[in-house]
Design a protein around this motif. Structure first.
Motif, PDB file in Angstrom:
ATOM      1  N   SER A 226      -5.798   2.596   3.222  1.00  0.00           N
ATOM      2  CA  SER A 226      -4.980   2.642   2.154  1.00  0.00           C
ATOM      3  C   SER A 226      -5.186   1.418   1.117  1.00  0.00           C
ATOM      4  O   SER A 226      -5.471   0.400   1.367  1.00  0.00           O
ATOM      5  CB  SER A 226      -3.662   2.401   2.412  1.00  0.00           C
TER       6      SER A 226
ATOM      7  N   SER B 218      -3.851  -0.959  -1.875  1.00  0.00           N
ATOM      8  CA  SER B 218      -2.778  -1.446  -2.458  1.00  0.00           C
ATOM      9  C   SER B 218      -3.127  -1.612  -4.115  1.00  0.00           C
ATOM     10  O   SER B 218      -4.053  -1.202  -4.559  1.00  0.00           O
ATOM     11  CB  SER B 218      -2.909  -3.069  -2.117  1.00  0.00           C
TER      12      SER B 218
ATOM     13  N   THR C  84      -5.991   5.670  -2.965  1.00  0.00           N
ATOM     14  CA  THR C  84      -6.335   6.035  -1.726  1.00  0.00           C
ATOM     15  C   THR C  84      -5.081   5.720  -0.693  1.00  0.00           C
ATOM     16  O   THR C  84      -4.672   4.749  -0.543  1.00  0.00           O
ATOM     17  CB  THR C  84      -7.698   5.532  -1.115  1.00  0.00           C
ATOM     18  N   HIS C  85      -4.342   6.645   0.073  1.00  0.00           N
ATOM     19  CA  HIS C  85      -3.374   6.498   0.900  1.00  0.00           C
ATOM     20  C   HIS C  85      -3.606   7.374   2.143  1.00  0.00           C
ATOM     21  O   HIS C  85      -2.996   8.538   2.145  1.00  0.00           O
ATOM     22  CB  HIS C  85      -2.141   6.604   0.353  1.00  0.00           C
ATOM     23  N   TYR C  86      -4.356   6.776   3.283  1.00  0.00           N
ATOM     24  CA  TYR C  86      -4.230   7.468   4.452  1.00  0.00           C
ATOM     25  C   TYR C  86      -4.177   6.565   5.761  1.00  0.00           C
ATOM     26  O   TYR C  86      -5.136   6.104   6.353  1.00  0.00           O
ATOM     27  CB  TYR C  86      -5.916   8.341   4.586  1.00  0.00           C
ATOM     28  N   PRO C  87      -2.971   6.209   5.796  1.00  0.00           N
ATOM     29  CA  PRO C  87      -2.491   5.207   6.772  1.00  0.00           C
ATOM     30  C   PRO C  87      -3.033   5.559   8.413  1.00  0.00           C
ATOM     31  O   PRO C  87      -3.318   4.755   9.217  1.00  0.00           O
ATOM     32  CB  PRO C  87      -1.198   5.139   6.914  1.00  0.00           C
TER      33      PRO C  87
ATOM     34  N   GLN D   2       0.815  -1.193   0.138  1.00  0.00           N
ATOM     35  CA  GLN D   2      -0.138   0.065   0.083  1.00  0.00           C
ATOM     36  C   GLN D   2       1.074   1.422  -0.118  1.00  0.00           C
ATOM     37  O   GLN D   2       0.947   1.972   0.923  1.00  0.00           O
ATOM     38  CB  GLN D   2      -0.916  -0.147   1.208  1.00  0.00           C
ATOM     39  N   ASN D   3       1.562   1.082  -1.095  1.00  0.00           N
ATOM     40  CA  ASN D   3       2.676   2.399  -1.108  1.00  0.00           C
ATOM     41  C   ASN D   3       2.397   3.383  -2.059  1.00  0.00           C
ATOM     42  O   ASN D   3       3.325   4.155  -2.612  1.00  0.00           O
ATOM     43  CB  ASN D   3       4.002   1.975  -1.253  1.00  0.00           C
TER      44      ASN D   3
ATOM     45  N   TRP E  74      -1.066   9.348  -2.458  1.00  0.00           N
ATOM     46  CA  TRP E  74      -2.596   9.737  -2.476  1.00  0.00           C
ATOM     47  C   TRP E  74      -3.507  10.129  -3.605  1.00  0.00           C
ATOM     48  O   TRP E  74      -4.370   9.879  -3.933  1.00  0.00           O
ATOM     49  CB  TRP E  74      -3.058  10.457  -1.245  1.00  0.00           C
TER      50      TRP E  74
END
Ligand code: SF4
Length: 471
Positions: free
Chosen positions: A318, A320, A310-313, A302-303, A306
């Protein structure tokens, strides 16, 4: 009598709009300020916590304003008022026109006039919006809406003079608005005789969305700004039947059919349904298992940034690379599996009807020219109410989710949703029935065609039933 009152009222209203263009522009600047505030400020704030609500958190308020109210009800406004939203309220259109008044004034390039942009821009924006979770996160809203607004201003600055080139050719929702506005109960009607022998108002006027005024036949492209009201004594805002443009003017084409059938009745449904679908989970798990069994791990990471996925750890949300791929697969799959049967139904209906006769157009033997392919496209226009209702219901799911979060009971929603979809389907079938009358007088053939079109829409209806009642 009541029609006359309605007609006179519409004319006076259009003249009022024309004569108060400065007021309209002032109101638009206020809307631009509110839009910019709701777009930018939430992106600068921390993400809302679990207890945040519309009443105590600006981000949730902006989310509700954009996706719970603004977007679904802009769609509803199209069949009620035509593209009044575009001409009176839209901050993007107004900014694009304003930039065009201060820009380079270049000629519109050929690539921009390509007829496929409404379908392609709508499809790409819909998919991208899902990948970055545009309904949830302010940065995603800033990327999608803010990016679109900047592009609109850039296009305005580069091309045309005081025009809305962006709105006419590239706006991602131009095609959808264009279709829904065909159902509007009023339009600016041109009187050909009066146009040829003008008695007043012959000075040049600026139609920002570049509508060819003299040949304007419907409400699709018009932004209802009122500037052309009474132009040459020939143009008047006129009430009409909401079915008139689809049944009498028609003019369907391949890209409009693609947008209705594969865009609104396919891809958009997939975009609304994937997050609720157990099939999505099954496919994703199967793909993940296969990848692990083959020692391929990078798609599970999941890197992604955003603005790609979607990437909101910080809130444990998030995507993948696999999530993103399966979302795209689901949405494109919905376009094929739901839109495909609709298209097949239209195609089969077209086959059981005699070839389309184009009134006034003859071939070399003197017989009316048959244009079977446009027959499909004209019939597809009959599906606009069903397609539009689906998109409204999908968007209103966000409204309902947000209301539920505020503690409002939504037990009534299912009946209302089925009611809206049912009525829209019935209206569509009525339109298709009326459209077939231009092909044949035989009720049997028309009924066969209607049944085939109805059969093609079954997967579309089933998909919504699964969403409303099963998933
Ligand atoms: S045709 Fe053009 S000028 Fe006339 S009301 Fe529509 S948008 Fe305005």
């Amino acid at each position: 009598m009541s029609l006359l009152i309605l007609k006179n009222g519409a004319v006076s209203f259009a003249d009022f709009l024309r004569d108060h263009a400065k007021w309209l522009r002032g109101m638009q600047w206020i809307i631009v300020a509110a839009y910019a505030f709701l777009l930018i400020v939430p992106a600068l704030l921390p993400l809302p916590g679990r207890t945040a609500s519309v009443f105590n958190n600006l981000t949730v308020f902006a989310q509700f304003a954009f996706w719970g109210i603004w977007w679904p009800f802009v769609l509803v406004s199209m069949p009620l008022m035509g593209r009044a939203w575009c001409g009176w309220f839209c901050p993007e259109g107004m900014l694009s026109e304003w930039a065009s008044g201060h820009g380079r004034g270049r000629a519109i390039p050929k690539w921009m006039r390509w007829g496929g942009w409404p379908f392609v821009a709508f499809s790409l924006t819909t998919i991208y919006g899902q990948l970055v979770s545009v309904y949830q996160y302010p940065w995603a809203v800033l990327a999608v809406l803010g990016g679109s607004t900047l592009a609109a201003m850039l296009v305005g600055w580069l091309y045309g003079r005081n025009k809305r080139v962006w709105c006419k050719y590239l706006c991602p929702v131009n095609g959808v608005f264009n279709l829904l506005a065909k159902l509007a109960p009023w339009h600016y009607k041109v009187n050909e005789d009066a146009w040829r022998h003008p008695e007043r108002r012959t000075e040049t006027i600026n139609c920002a969305p570049l509508v060819p005024l003299r040949h304007m036949q419907g409400a699709s492209d018009c932004h209802m700004c009122g500037r052309c009201s009474d132009y040459r004594g020939a143009i008047q805002l006129t009430p009409r039947s909401p079915e008139a443009e689809i049944v009498r003017v028609a003019n369907g084409d391949g890209w409009q059919t693609a947008l209705i059938v594969f865009g609104l009745m396919g891809l958009a449904v997939g975009a609304f349904l994937w997050s609720a679908s157990p099939w999505f989970v099954v496919v994703k798990q199967a793909a993940a298992t296969w990848l692990v069994n083959h020692d391929v791990y990078w798609p599970l990471e999941q890197n992604a940034p955003w603005f790609l996925l979607t990437h909101y750890p910080e809130v444990n949300d998030s995507f993948s690379w696999l999530d993103g791929s399966v979302i795209v697969l689901f949405i494109v799959g919905a376009a094929v599996c739901l839109g495909g049967p609709v298209f097949l139904g239209l195609w089969a209906a077209d086959k059981v009807l005699p070839p389309l006769r184009m009134p006034g157009v003859k071939d070399s033997s003197g017989a009316p020219i048959a244009k079977a392919s446009r027959g499909i496209h004209d019939m597809a226009l009959g599906l606009i109410p069903a397609a539009g209702a689906g998109v409204f219901l999908g968007l209103s799911a966000t409204t309902l989710t947000l209301l539920q979060h505020e503690g409002v009971s939504i037990a009534w929603a299912s009946a209302l949703r089925f009611g809206v979809l049912g009525l829209a389907m019935l209206w569509s079938m009525r339109l298709v029935w009326r459209i077939t009358s231009s092909r044949t007088a035989s009720s049997g053939s028309r009924l066969n065609a209607l049944l085939l079109v109805a059969l093609g829409t079954i997967p579309y209806c089933v998909a919504w039933a699964l969403f409303f009642a099963v998933w």
